[in-house]
Design a protein around this motif. Sequence first.
Motif, PDB file in Angstrom:
ATOM      1  N   GLY A   1       0.882  -1.120   0.069  1.00 45.78           N
ATOM      2  CA  GLY A   1       0.096  -0.008   0.039  1.00 45.78           C
ATOM      3  C   GLY A   1       0.867   1.378  -0.022  1.00 45.78           C
ATOM      4  O   GLY A   1       0.352   2.250  -0.318  1.00 45.78           O
ATOM      5  N   SER A   2       2.121   1.322   0.159  1.00 48.71           N
ATOM      6  CA  SER A   2       3.018   2.281   0.159  1.00 48.71           C
ATOM      7  C   SER A   2       3.577   2.683  -1.180  1.00 48.71           C
ATOM      8  O   SER A   2       3.872   1.750  -2.076  1.00 48.71           O
ATOM      9  N   ALA A   3       3.801   3.812  -1.284  1.00 46.33           N
ATOM     10  CA  ALA A   3       4.548   4.195  -2.773  1.00 46.33           C
ATOM     11  C   ALA A   3       5.922   5.044  -2.560  1.00 46.33           C
ATOM     12  O   ALA A   3       6.039   5.704  -1.320  1.00 46.33           O
ATOM     13  N   MET A   4       6.861   4.761  -3.288  1.00 44.77           N
ATOM     14  CA  MET A   4       7.824   5.774  -3.038  1.00 44.77           C
ATOM     15  C   MET A   4       8.529   6.306  -4.536  1.00 44.77           C
ATOM     16  O   MET A   4       8.627   5.570  -5.298  1.00 44.77           O
ATOM     17  N   LEU A   5       8.781   7.644  -4.549  1.00 36.08           N
ATOM     18  CA  LEU A   5       9.225   8.423  -5.713  1.00 36.08           C
ATOM     19  C   LEU A   5      10.603   8.418  -5.289  1.00 36.08           C
ATOM     20  O   LEU A   5      11.237   9.094  -4.501  1.00 36.08           O
ATOM     21  N   LEU A   6      11.427   7.689  -6.262  1.00 34.45           N
ATOM     22  CA  LEU A   6      13.010   7.710  -6.299  1.00 34.45           C
ATOM     23  C   LEU A   6      13.289   8.989  -6.906  1.00 34.45           C
ATOM     24  O   LEU A   6      13.354   8.843  -8.260  1.00 34.45           O
ATOM     25  N   ILE A   7      14.310   9.907  -6.506  1.00 32.00           N
ATOM     26  CA  ILE A   7      14.990  11.087  -7.215  1.00 32.00           C
ATOM     27  C   ILE A   7      16.333  10.539  -7.131  1.00 32.00           C
ATOM     28  O   ILE A   7      17.193  10.824  -6.209  1.00 32.00           O
ATOM     29  N   PRO A   8      17.210  10.127  -8.078  1.00 32.57           N
ATOM     30  CA  PRO A   8      18.638   9.824  -8.233  1.00 32.57           C
ATOM     31  C   PRO A   8      19.185  11.053  -8.486  1.00 32.57           C
ATOM     32  O   PRO A   8      18.764  12.197  -8.772  1.00 32.57           O
ATOM     33  N   GLY A   9      20.418  11.048  -7.918  1.00 35.40           N
ATOM     34  CA  GLY A   9      21.514  12.316  -8.115  1.00 35.40           C
ATOM     35  C   GLY A   9      22.297  12.441  -9.370  1.00 35.40           C
ATOM     36  O   GLY A   9      21.951  11.543 -10.374  1.00 35.40           O
ATOM     37  N   GLY A  10      23.241  13.297  -9.432  1.00 35.92           N
ATOM     38  CA  GLY A  10      23.995  13.383 -10.699  1.00 35.92           C
ATOM     39  C   GLY A  10      24.420  14.996 -11.003  1.00 35.92           C
ATOM     40  O   GLY A  10      24.791  15.344 -11.814  1.00 35.92           O
ATOM     41  N   GLY A  11      24.387  15.689  -9.554  1.00 37.24           N
ATOM     42  CA  GLY A  11      24.859  16.896  -9.457  1.00 37.24           C
ATOM     43  C   GLY A  11      23.960  18.002 -10.499  1.00 37.24           C
ATOM     44  O   GLY A  11      24.654  19.070 -10.731  1.00 37.24           O
ATOM     45  N   TYR A  12      22.937  17.567 -10.658  1.00 35.35           N
ATOM     46  CA  TYR A  12      21.947  18.452 -11.567  1.00 35.35           C
ATOM     47  C   TYR A  12      22.684  18.577 -12.923  1.00 35.35           C
ATOM     48  O   TYR A  12      22.168  19.369 -13.624  1.00 35.35           O
ATOM     49  N   ARG A  13      23.473  17.569 -13.225  1.00 30.55           N
ATOM     50  CA  ARG A  13      24.247  17.700 -14.720  1.00 30.55           C
ATOM     51  C   ARG A  13      23.595  16.573 -15.446  1.00 30.55           C
ATOM     52  O   ARG A  13      23.415  16.891 -16.657  1.00 30.55           O
ATOM     53  N   TRP A  14      23.309  15.594 -14.739  1.00 32.49           N
ATOM     54  CA  TRP A  14      22.528  14.548 -15.225  1.00 32.49           C
ATOM     55  C   TRP A  14      21.867  13.742 -14.233  1.00 32.49           C
ATOM     56  O   TRP A  14      22.079  13.792 -12.900  1.00 32.49           O
ATOM     57  N   ALA A  15      21.209  12.696 -14.515  1.00 27.36           N
ATOM     58  CA  ALA A  15      20.654  11.828 -13.362  1.00 27.36           C
ATOM     59  C   ALA A  15      20.857  10.350 -13.401  1.00 27.36           C
ATOM     60  O   ALA A  15      20.470   9.799 -14.629  1.00 27.36           O
ATOM     61  N   VAL A  16      21.434   9.873 -12.476  1.00 26.64           N
ATOM     62  CA  VAL A  16      21.901   8.180 -12.736  1.00 26.64           C
ATOM     63  C   VAL A  16      20.553   7.655 -12.361  1.00 26.64           C
ATOM     64  O   VAL A  16      19.821   7.994 -11.902  1.00 26.64           O
ATOM     65  N   LEU A  17      20.282   6.455 -13.412  1.00 27.74           N
ATOM     66  CA  LEU A  17      19.421   5.993 -13.505  1.00 27.74           C
ATOM     67  C   LEU A  17      19.421   4.537 -12.496  1.00 27.74           C
ATOM     68  O   LEU A  17      18.150   4.074 -12.044  1.00 27.74           O
ATOM     69  N   ASP A  18      20.478   4.008 -12.502  1.00 22.74           N
ATOM     70  CA  ASP A  18      20.577   2.730 -11.776  1.00 22.74           C
ATOM     71  C   ASP A  18      20.987   2.562 -10.432  1.00 22.74           C
ATOM     72  O   ASP A  18      20.247   2.184  -9.419  1.00 22.74           O
ATOM     73  N   LYS A  19      22.146   3.433  -9.890  1.00 24.46           N
ATOM     74  CA  LYS A  19      22.725   3.268  -8.947  1.00 24.46           C
ATOM     75  C   LYS A  19      21.810   3.713  -7.767  1.00 24.46           C
ATOM     76  O   LYS A  19      21.740   2.894  -6.427  1.00 24.46           O
ATOM     77  N   GLU A  20      21.120   4.786  -7.943  1.00 23.44           N
ATOM     78  CA  GLU A  20      20.343   5.485  -6.980  1.00 23.44           C
ATOM     79  C   GLU A  20      18.800   5.520  -7.461  1.00 23.44           C
ATOM     80  O   GLU A  20      17.921   6.100  -6.749  1.00 23.44           O
ATOM     81  N   GLY A  21      18.660   4.796  -8.465  1.00 21.91           N
ATOM     82  CA  GLY A  21      17.138   4.387  -9.094  1.00 21.91           C
ATOM     83  C   GLY A  21      16.664   3.036  -9.171  1.00 21.91           C
ATOM     84  O   GLY A  21      16.085   2.851  -7.989  1.00 21.91           O
ATOM     85  N   PHE A  22      17.042   2.315 -10.159  1.00 21.29           N
ATOM     86  CA  PHE A  22      16.445   1.041 -10.286  1.00 21.29           C
ATOM     87  C   PHE A  22      16.965   0.123  -9.127  1.00 21.29           C
ATOM     88  O   PHE A  22      16.254  -0.734  -8.537  1.00 21.29           O
ATOM     89  N   ASP A  23      18.368   0.152  -9.016  1.00 28.44           N
ATOM     90  CA  ASP A  23      18.919  -0.636  -7.941  1.00 28.44           C
ATOM     91  C   ASP A  23      18.229  -0.506  -6.531  1.00 28.44           C
ATOM     92  O   ASP A  23      18.060  -1.614  -5.806  1.00 28.44           O
ATOM     93  N   VAL A  24      18.045   0.699  -6.216  1.00 29.86           N
ATOM     94  CA  VAL A  24      17.417   1.175  -4.919  1.00 29.86           C
ATOM     95  C   VAL A  24      15.759   0.576  -4.879  1.00 29.86           C
ATOM     96  O   VAL A  24      15.282  -0.081  -3.781  1.00 29.86           O
ATOM     97  N   ALA A  25      15.106   0.868  -6.092  1.00 27.48           N
ATOM     98  CA  ALA A  25      13.781   0.490  -6.074  1.00 27.48           C
ATOM     99  C   ALA A  25      13.709  -1.029  -6.046  1.00 27.48           C
ATOM    100  O   ALA A  25      12.545  -1.441  -5.257  1.00 27.48           O
ATOM    101  N   ARG A  26      14.262  -1.738  -6.369  1.00 28.72           N
ATOM    102  CA  ARG A  26      14.257  -3.324  -6.187  1.00 28.72           C
ATOM    103  C   ARG A  26      14.462  -3.637  -5.096  1.00 28.72           C
ATOM    104  O   ARG A  26      13.547  -4.826  -4.522  1.00 28.72           O
ATOM    105  N   VAL A  27      15.096  -3.047  -4.103  1.00 29.18           N
ATOM    106  CA  VAL A  27      15.190  -3.398  -2.524  1.00 29.18           C
ATOM    107  C   VAL A  27      13.771  -3.078  -2.057  1.00 29.18           C
ATOM    108  O   VAL A  27      13.554  -4.038  -1.109  1.00 29.18           O
TER     109      VAL A  27
END
Length: 326
Positions: free
Chosen positions: A91-117
């Motif tokens: 019933g809970s939701a989580m919006l994951l916002i990865p980093g990248g110094g506002y230059r880009w946004a990493v997708l896996d390390k702080e996105g998909f990888d964390v989401a899977r956990v």
Amino acid sequence: MNLHRRGLLIMGAAGPALAAALPASAKVQAVAPPDPTEVVRLWPQGAPGGEGVTVVPIVPERSTDPAYRDRYAQYTTDPIMTVMRPDKPNGSAMLLIPGGGYRWAVLDKEGFDVARVFAASGTTCFILRYRLPADGWTAGADAPLQDAQRAIRLIRSRASEFGVRPDRIAVLGASAGGHLAGLASARTDAAYAPVDVADAASLRPDLSVLMYPVATMADPHVHAGSRTHLLGEGPTPEQIAAYSLEQMGWTGAAPVFLLHAMDDASVPVENSLMLLTTLKAASVKAEAHLFQEGGHGFGIRLIQGRPAQVWPKLARAWAARLNFSL
């Protein structure tokens, strides 16, 4: 059962010893899991303020190991959320916002990888691919915030469709993504004009997890790259104050969980310490975990075997005390 599948099952049951004894040609190479296929566009009629935008989106792959992916999204023009649905939703939701110094946004390390956990324990996860401030958007530094606020509103307004509770929406941000998650948590004003009925929903999260966040835009503890890409060269004192999380009004904000490594050489731990002081003064429920080692940008994969690897368990325990399942 085909022989290939039977062989895989035998290897899984027998363990690493058998795998090590096999010739190289018989071993099964680890392959990164596929991405979820459900994607939600934030702005079906186009992101606001894009009249002067000419950048072309790219998503380079930096990993040469097939066992994991390490992509980043740069020059995003059509922001999206990728939905990772759990087998047994809580019933809970989580919006994951990865980093990248506002230059880009990493997708896996702080996105998909964390989401899977977190999806493994029942949380429906939404990985945000957001616009960047320096790409010509009319909103400038508020362009990423527009995307974060819109994403929260879409999740909340479509809660029944996603199988989540509208009052159980968390946001998790890492590094510069932690700054963006912090803005979404502290700001009460909408950074864009409403575009449809979804924008009638509340834009603030019900829980915030900030991983080694970029908090301050002020010297001496600022992450200079994030400040430059967010505010440009030579920002005014007024701009610095307006985008420094520790200088913002947090009264009434949702509970915040902070984690940071003491040896972070990129974003000094003082970013979290200053923010924690502000949260305490504003009577915001907060918990902070500072790890002796871990460096910066560890996410999930890069922290195995080190003290900070327990952070998802700590975050879940904290959320549970607040009657929030993660």
